[in-house]
Design a protein around this motif. Structure first.
Motif, PDB file in Angstrom:
ATOM      1  N   HIS A   1      17.374  21.428  40.665  1.00 40.30           N
ATOM      2  CA  HIS A   1      17.899  22.212  39.542  1.00 40.30           C
ATOM      3  C   HIS A   1      17.783  23.722  39.768  1.00 40.30           C
ATOM      4  O   HIS A   1      18.188  24.502  38.906  1.00 40.30           O
ATOM      5  CB  HIS A   1      17.149  21.851  38.254  1.00 40.30           C
TER       6      HIS A   1
ATOM      7  N   GLN B   1      23.309  27.522  41.535  1.00 37.72           N
ATOM      8  CA  GLN B   1      23.343  26.913  40.206  1.00 37.72           C
ATOM      9  C   GLN B   1      23.076  27.928  39.101  1.00 37.72           C
ATOM     10  O   GLN B   1      23.228  27.606  37.922  1.00 37.72           O
ATOM     11  CB  GLN B   1      22.302  25.795  40.123  1.00 37.72           C
TER      12      GLN B   1
ATOM     13  N   ARG C   1      26.268  29.052  37.751  1.00 38.63           N
ATOM     14  CA  ARG C   1      27.073  28.065  38.466  1.00 38.63           C
ATOM     15  C   ARG C   1      28.547  28.353  38.200  1.00 38.63           C
ATOM     16  O   ARG C   1      29.256  27.574  37.565  1.00 38.63           O
ATOM     17  CB  ARG C   1      26.677  26.659  38.013  1.00 38.63           C
TER      18      ARG C   1
ATOM     19  N   VAL D   1      29.926  28.364  43.519  1.00 40.58           N
ATOM     20  CA  VAL D   1      30.041  26.954  43.909  1.00 40.58           C
ATOM     21  C   VAL D   1      30.907  26.824  45.160  1.00 40.58           C
ATOM     22  O   VAL D   1      30.570  26.105  46.105  1.00 40.58           O
ATOM     23  CB  VAL D   1      30.615  26.110  42.757  1.00 40.58           C
TER      24      VAL D   1
ATOM     25  N   GLU E   1      29.626  25.319  48.642  1.00 45.26           N
ATOM     26  CA  GLU E   1      30.243  24.104  49.172  1.00 45.26           C
ATOM     27  C   GLU E   1      30.820  24.350  50.568  1.00 45.26           C
ATOM     28  O   GLU E   1      30.751  23.477  51.436  1.00 45.26           O
ATOM     29  CB  GLU E   1      31.352  23.625  48.232  1.00 45.26           C
TER      30      GLU E   1
ATOM     31  N   GLN F   1      31.744  21.140  39.133  1.00 46.14           N
ATOM     32  CA  GLN F   1      30.494  21.863  38.903  1.00 46.14           C
ATOM     33  C   GLN F   1      30.697  23.152  38.111  1.00 46.14           C
ATOM     34  O   GLN F   1      29.850  23.519  37.298  1.00 46.14           O
ATOM     35  CB  GLN F   1      29.823  22.172  40.240  1.00 46.14           C
TER      36      GLN F   1
ATOM     37  N   ASP G   1      26.545  17.661  36.474  1.00 43.05           N
ATOM     38  CA  ASP G   1      25.246  17.112  36.855  1.00 43.05           C
ATOM     39  C   ASP G   1      25.409  15.885  37.738  1.00 43.05           C
ATOM     40  O   ASP G   1      24.654  15.691  38.701  1.00 43.05           O
ATOM     41  CB  ASP G   1      24.441  16.740  35.608  1.00 43.05           C
TER      42      ASP G   1
ATOM     43  N   GLN H   1      26.207  16.949  41.315  1.00 40.83           N
ATOM     44  CA  GLN H   1      25.013  17.412  42.014  1.00 40.83           C
ATOM     45  C   GLN H   1      24.066  16.250  42.293  1.00 40.83           C
ATOM     46  O   GLN H   1      23.433  16.169  43.353  1.00 40.83           O
ATOM     47  CB  GLN H   1      24.295  18.482  41.186  1.00 40.83           C
TER      48      GLN H   1
ATOM     49  N   ASP I   1      22.524  15.113  45.810  1.00 40.31           N
ATOM     50  CA  ASP I   1      21.071  15.170  45.961  1.00 40.31           C
ATOM     51  C   ASP I   1      20.511  13.845  46.437  1.00 40.31           C
ATOM     52  O   ASP I   1      19.598  13.798  47.274  1.00 40.31           O
ATOM     53  CB  ASP I   1      20.410  15.550  44.637  1.00 40.31           C
TER      54      ASP I   1
END
Length: 352
Positions: free
Chosen positions: A18, A23, A26, A31, A35, A126, A177, A180, A184
């Motif tokens: 987080h 972020q 964000r 982003v 990326e 995102q 979320d 992400q 993750d």
């Protein structure tokens, strides 16, 4: 909420990442930059580059207006430099066509250089919470194992199947979320080697775990012999400590970066060196190998120390407009290929 997404989001709330720098905030630019940097590069490596990049070029308009040398210098060391060139050109096109903003329309977004389906989806999901699936390397690994899909993920039929599943699992709520979260999970739990299946929120339904296929999936890419190429790099250094560099062309490896002159062999290196400066002797430096995705490059550096630039290039100019004599302070600000920067660091001892 779909069971897959629900389990993943519950895990993300407690165990996800987080506090990544992109972020907070964000927004679409941050982003997009993250990326692009994360393509074929791990988060731990990207964080420092990202922070330096946005400190120097905090907005899309500033990226668009920046000289290419500055963009490449900020990118230097991340590799796959075509990403940086696409990033720069896409920013310029956004200024020309989209009022200095990344478009929120998916088709317009993926029409920009370097933005494919997955990257475009990640930006919209995102930054704007729009429902678009993603399919980067981490997501491919999660879905391949979860659904027990055989075949290399790069094969057309396998990739099509993975896209269908990625779309099915993507929820309509908390899309940012979720996006992400699944990245993750692949990066921290469902890892390429030594996955931590005992802590995975999807373990109860994972076909690869059930059938003992975790170490076999995703199926590896069919092996190919990696060829080795050879080159001699000329390190022409004058009495003032300046080194001769050449800007590489738009095609081939390291496009647009400043690099050392190259020759096919030692004899050709001597001939090339004499065209640039008066030289007396040369010292062979330890050879080393740089690995690219499709081949290995064996580099033999040849140091011409105390070279005297010819009269016509005695000051800042050089044999061609795309070459220049640079001192240490100038080298720091240029986009240099990672092996060239490392070579010069070892030579100078203090190049930042």
């Amino acid at each position: 909420m779909k069971p897959f997404a629900n389990a993943l989001l519950a895990w993300f709330d407690e165990h996800g990442r987080h506090d990544l720098p992109w972020q907070h905030p964000r927004d679409a630019y941050r982003v997009w930059l993250s990326e692009t940097m994360l393509q074929q590069t791990q988060v731990a490596t990207v964080v420092g580059y990202f922070e330096r990049f946005v400190e120097a070029l905090p907005t899309l308009r500033e990226l668009a207006a920046a000289p290419e040398d500055q963009v490449l210098a900020l990118w230097s060391g991340l590799g796959y430099y075509r990403r940086a060139r696409f990033l720069h050109r896409a920013a310029q096109l956004c200024v020309e066509r989209h009022d200095g903003q990344l478009p929120r329309d998916f088709d317009a977004l993926v029409a920009l250089p370097g933005i494919g389906r997955s990257t475009g989806g990640a930006i919209l999901a995102q930054a704007h919470g729009l429902r678009f699936p993603i399919l980067d390397g981490n997501v491919k690994r999660v879905l391949t194992r979860y659904h027990g899909i055989h075949g290399h993920p790069g094969e057309s039929a396998v990739e099509k199947s993975l896209w269908q599943r990625a779309d099915t699992h993507t929820p309509t709520m908390r899309v940012a979320d979720y996006t992400q979260a699944i990245m993750d999970l692949g990066a921290t739990v469902c890892t390429r080697t030594k996955p931590r299946c005992g802590t995975c929120p999807l373990a109860d339904s994972c076909i690869a775990l059930r059938d003992g296929l975790v170490t076999l999936l995703p199926s590896p890419k069919p092996a190919k012999t990696t060829p080795t190429r050879e080159t001699v790099m000329l390190v022409l250094r004058d009495a003032r400590g300046r080194v001769l560099l050449e800007r590489r062309g738009p095609q081939g490896v390291w496009p647009g970066l400043w690099s050392l002159p190259e020759a096919a062999d030692v004899d050709a290196a001597w001939r090339s060196a004499r065209q640039c400066a008066r030289i007396d002797d040369a010292q062979a430096l330890p050879p080393f190998t740089h690995v690219f995705s499709h081949y290995k490059l064996r580099i033999e550096p040849l140091l011409f120390d105390g070279a005297t630039p010819t009269r016509s290039i005695a000051d800042n100019a050089a044999p061609t407009p795309e070459s220049r004599w640079c001192d240490t302070s100038e080298l720091v600000a240029l986009g240099l290929p990672a092996p060239v920067r490392k070579l010069l660091q070892n030579l100078e001892g203090h190049l930042a």
